[in-house]
Design a protein around this motif. Structure first.
Motif, PDB file in Angstrom:
ATOM      1  N   PRO A  99       0.816  -1.592  -0.152  1.00  0.00           N
ATOM      2  CA  PRO A  99       0.223  -0.074  -0.037  1.00  0.00           C
ATOM      3  C   PRO A  99       1.072   1.812   0.001  1.00  0.00           C
ATOM      4  CG  PRO A  99      -1.024  -1.592   1.941  1.00  0.00           C
ATOM      5  CD  PRO A  99       0.161  -2.100   1.173  1.00  0.00           C
ATOM      6  N   ILE A 100       0.539   2.235  -0.362  1.00  0.00           N
ATOM      7  CA  ILE A 100       1.059   4.013  -0.497  1.00  0.00           C
ATOM      8  C   ILE A 100       1.219   4.047   0.917  1.00  0.00           C
ATOM      9  CG2 ILE A 100       0.560   6.366  -0.881  1.00  0.00           C
ATOM     10  CD1 ILE A 100      -0.712   5.178  -3.458  1.00  0.00           C
ATOM     11  N   GLY A 101       2.320   4.890   1.158  1.00  0.00           N
ATOM     12  CA  GLY A 101       2.431   5.184   2.436  1.00  0.00           C
ATOM     13  C   GLY A 101       3.060   4.154   3.770  1.00  0.00           C
ATOM     14  N   ASP A 102       3.465   2.653   2.922  1.00  0.00           N
ATOM     15  CA  ASP A 102       4.267   2.158   3.827  1.00  0.00           C
ATOM     16  C   ASP A 102       5.604   1.230   2.993  1.00  0.00           C
ATOM     17  OD1 ASP A 102       2.272   1.448   5.787  1.00  0.00           O
ATOM     18  OD2 ASP A 102       1.323  -0.264   4.108  1.00  0.00           O
ATOM     19  N   ASP A 103       6.002   2.657   2.097  1.00  0.00           N
ATOM     20  CA  ASP A 103       7.810   2.354   2.037  1.00  0.00           C
ATOM     21  C   ASP A 103       8.417   2.034   2.488  1.00  0.00           C
ATOM     22  OD1 ASP A 103       5.688   3.918   0.330  1.00  0.00           O
ATOM     23  OD2 ASP A 103       7.164   5.247  -0.556  1.00  0.00           O
ATOM     24  N   PRO A 104       9.792   0.672   2.305  1.00  0.00           N
ATOM     25  CA  PRO A 104      10.816   0.375   2.662  1.00  0.00           C
ATOM     26  C   PRO A 104      11.235   0.869   2.296  1.00  0.00           C
ATOM     27  CG  PRO A 104       9.652  -1.835   1.047  1.00  0.00           C
ATOM     28  CD  PRO A 104       9.034  -0.299   1.342  1.00  0.00           C
ATOM     29  N   PRO A 105      11.979   1.443   3.658  1.00  0.00           N
ATOM     30  CA  PRO A 105      13.859   2.169   2.312  1.00  0.00           C
ATOM     31  C   PRO A 105      14.171   1.584   2.171  1.00  0.00           C
ATOM     32  CG  PRO A 105      13.512   2.064   5.370  1.00  0.00           C
ATOM     33  CD  PRO A 105      11.979   1.215   4.576  1.00  0.00           C
ATOM     34  N   GLU A 106      15.310   1.809   1.260  1.00  0.00           N
ATOM     35  CA  GLU A 106      16.001   1.253  -0.293  1.00  0.00           C
ATOM     36  C   GLU A 106      17.090   1.012   0.350  1.00  0.00           C
ATOM     37  OE1 GLU A 106      16.550   3.601  -3.489  1.00  0.00           O
ATOM     38  OE2 GLU A 106      14.302   2.813  -3.706  1.00  0.00           O
ATOM     39  N   GLY A 107      17.458  -0.315   0.462  1.00  0.00           N
ATOM     40  CA  GLY A 107      19.012  -1.057   0.729  1.00  0.00           C
ATOM     41  C   GLY A 107      18.604  -1.582   1.756  1.00  0.00           C
ATOM     42  N   THR A 108      16.983  -1.779   2.684  1.00  0.00           N
ATOM     43  CA  THR A 108      16.802  -2.698   4.336  1.00  0.00           C
ATOM     44  C   THR A 108      16.938  -3.703   3.645  1.00  0.00           C
ATOM     45  OG1 THR A 108      15.473  -0.510   4.526  1.00  0.00           O
ATOM     46  CG2 THR A 108      14.871  -2.724   5.855  1.00  0.00           C
ATOM     47  N   PRO A 109      17.063  -4.510   4.886  1.00  0.00           N
ATOM     48  CA  PRO A 109      16.212  -5.897   4.376  1.00  0.00           C
ATOM     49  C   PRO A 109      15.038  -6.177   4.650  1.00  0.00           C
ATOM     50  CG  PRO A 109      17.852  -5.867   6.428  1.00  0.00           C
ATOM     51  CD  PRO A 109      18.120  -4.245   5.436  1.00  0.00           C
ATOM     52  N   ILE A 110      14.317  -7.542   3.986  1.00  0.00           N
ATOM     53  CA  ILE A 110      13.361  -7.450   3.926  1.00  0.00           C
ATOM     54  C   ILE A 110      13.281  -8.687   3.831  1.00  0.00           C
ATOM     55  CG2 ILE A 110      13.195  -6.937   1.099  1.00  0.00           C
ATOM     56  CD1 ILE A 110      10.239  -5.408   2.423  1.00  0.00           C
ATOM     57  N   ALA A 111      12.029  -8.949   4.140  1.00  0.00           N
ATOM     58  CA  ALA A 111      10.931 -10.513   4.862  1.00  0.00           C
ATOM     59  C   ALA A 111      10.155 -10.857   3.651  1.00  0.00           C
ATOM     60  CB  ALA A 111      11.903 -11.434   6.094  1.00  0.00           C
ATOM     61  N   TRP A 112       9.313 -11.482   3.907  1.00  0.00           N
ATOM     62  CA  TRP A 112       7.749 -11.662   3.014  1.00  0.00           C
ATOM     63  C   TRP A 112       7.201 -13.308   2.912  1.00  0.00           C
ATOM     64  CZ3 TRP A 112      12.413 -10.810   0.194  1.00  0.00           C
ATOM     65  CH2 TRP A 112      12.322 -11.762  -1.322  1.00  0.00           C
ATOM     66  N   GLY A 113       6.324 -12.828   2.823  1.00  0.00           N
ATOM     67  CA  GLY A 113       5.184 -14.232   3.135  1.00  0.00           C
ATOM     68  C   GLY A 113       3.794 -14.328   1.688  1.00  0.00           C
ATOM     69  N   SER A 114       3.302 -15.014   2.565  1.00  0.00           N
ATOM     70  CA  SER A 114       2.545 -15.228   1.245  1.00  0.00           C
ATOM     71  C   SER A 114       0.977 -13.280   0.854  1.00  0.00           C
ATOM     72  CB  SER A 114       1.486 -16.514   0.837  1.00  0.00           C
ATOM     73  OG  SER A 114       0.988 -16.890   2.726  1.00  0.00           O
ATOM     74  N   ARG A 115       1.645 -13.256   2.435  1.00  0.00           N
ATOM     75  CA  ARG A 115      -0.026 -11.329   2.709  1.00  0.00           C
ATOM     76  C   ARG A 115       1.178 -10.622   3.186  1.00  0.00           C
ATOM     77  NH1 ARG A 115      -3.537 -16.348   4.619  1.00  0.00           N
ATOM     78  NH2 ARG A 115      -4.668 -16.504   2.601  1.00  0.00           N
ATOM     79  N   HIS A 116       2.423 -11.036   3.573  1.00  0.00           N
ATOM     80  CA  HIS A 116       2.805  -9.542   4.316  1.00  0.00           C
ATOM     81  C   HIS A 116       4.488  -9.798   3.832  1.00  0.00           C
ATOM     82  CE1 HIS A 116      -0.908 -11.087   6.765  1.00  0.00           C
ATOM     83  NE2 HIS A 116      -1.037  -9.105   7.422  1.00  0.00           N
ATOM     84  N   ALA A 117       4.706  -8.473   4.016  1.00  0.00           N
ATOM     85  CA  ALA A 117       6.312  -8.625   3.770  1.00  0.00           C
ATOM     86  C   ALA A 117       6.490  -7.972   5.327  1.00  0.00           C
ATOM     87  CB  ALA A 117       6.496  -7.534   2.627  1.00  0.00           C
ATOM     88  N   TRP A 118       7.282  -7.624   5.810  1.00  0.00           N
ATOM     89  CA  TRP A 118       8.260  -6.919   7.135  1.00  0.00           C
ATOM     90  C   TRP A 118       9.291  -6.649   6.857  1.00  0.00           C
ATOM     91  CZ3 TRP A 118       6.021 -11.705   6.406  1.00  0.00           C
ATOM     92  CH2 TRP A 118       6.675 -12.894   6.596  1.00  0.00           C
TER      93      TRP A 118
END
Length: 79
Positions: free
Chosen positions: A40-59
């Motif tokens: 969604p708009i407004g939920d931008d992860p910062p570039e360069g950040t480690p990220i994980a995701w599943g079937s319905r969410h990212a964190w």
């Protein structure tokens, strides 16, 4: 699909199946594969950040957001 990686780029986009305005998140996986998904708009992860995701969410550190699409190969032809 689930996985981990690092955010390469975030910009405006449109979810392919719904035409909903969203943020397009481009990720490099630890395996070297590149993929993208939409949040969604407004939920931008910062570039360069480690990220994980599943079937319905990212964190990423301090945030958990709903994914608006499955993972997409950014080099795949448009259908």
């Amino acid at each position: 699909m689930s996985g981990t990686g690092r955010v390469v780029h975030v910009d405006a986009g449109t979810v392919p199946n719904t035409n909903e305005a969203a943020r397009r998140v481009l990720v490099d996986r630890l395996t070297g594969e590149r993929l993208l998904f939409f949040v969604p708009i407004g939920d931008d992860p910062p570039e360069g950040t480690p990220i994980a995701w599943g079937s319905r969410h990212a964190w990423w550190p301090g945030h958990r957001v709903k994914k608006l699409s499955n993972e997409i190969d950014p080099d795949a032809p448009l259908r």
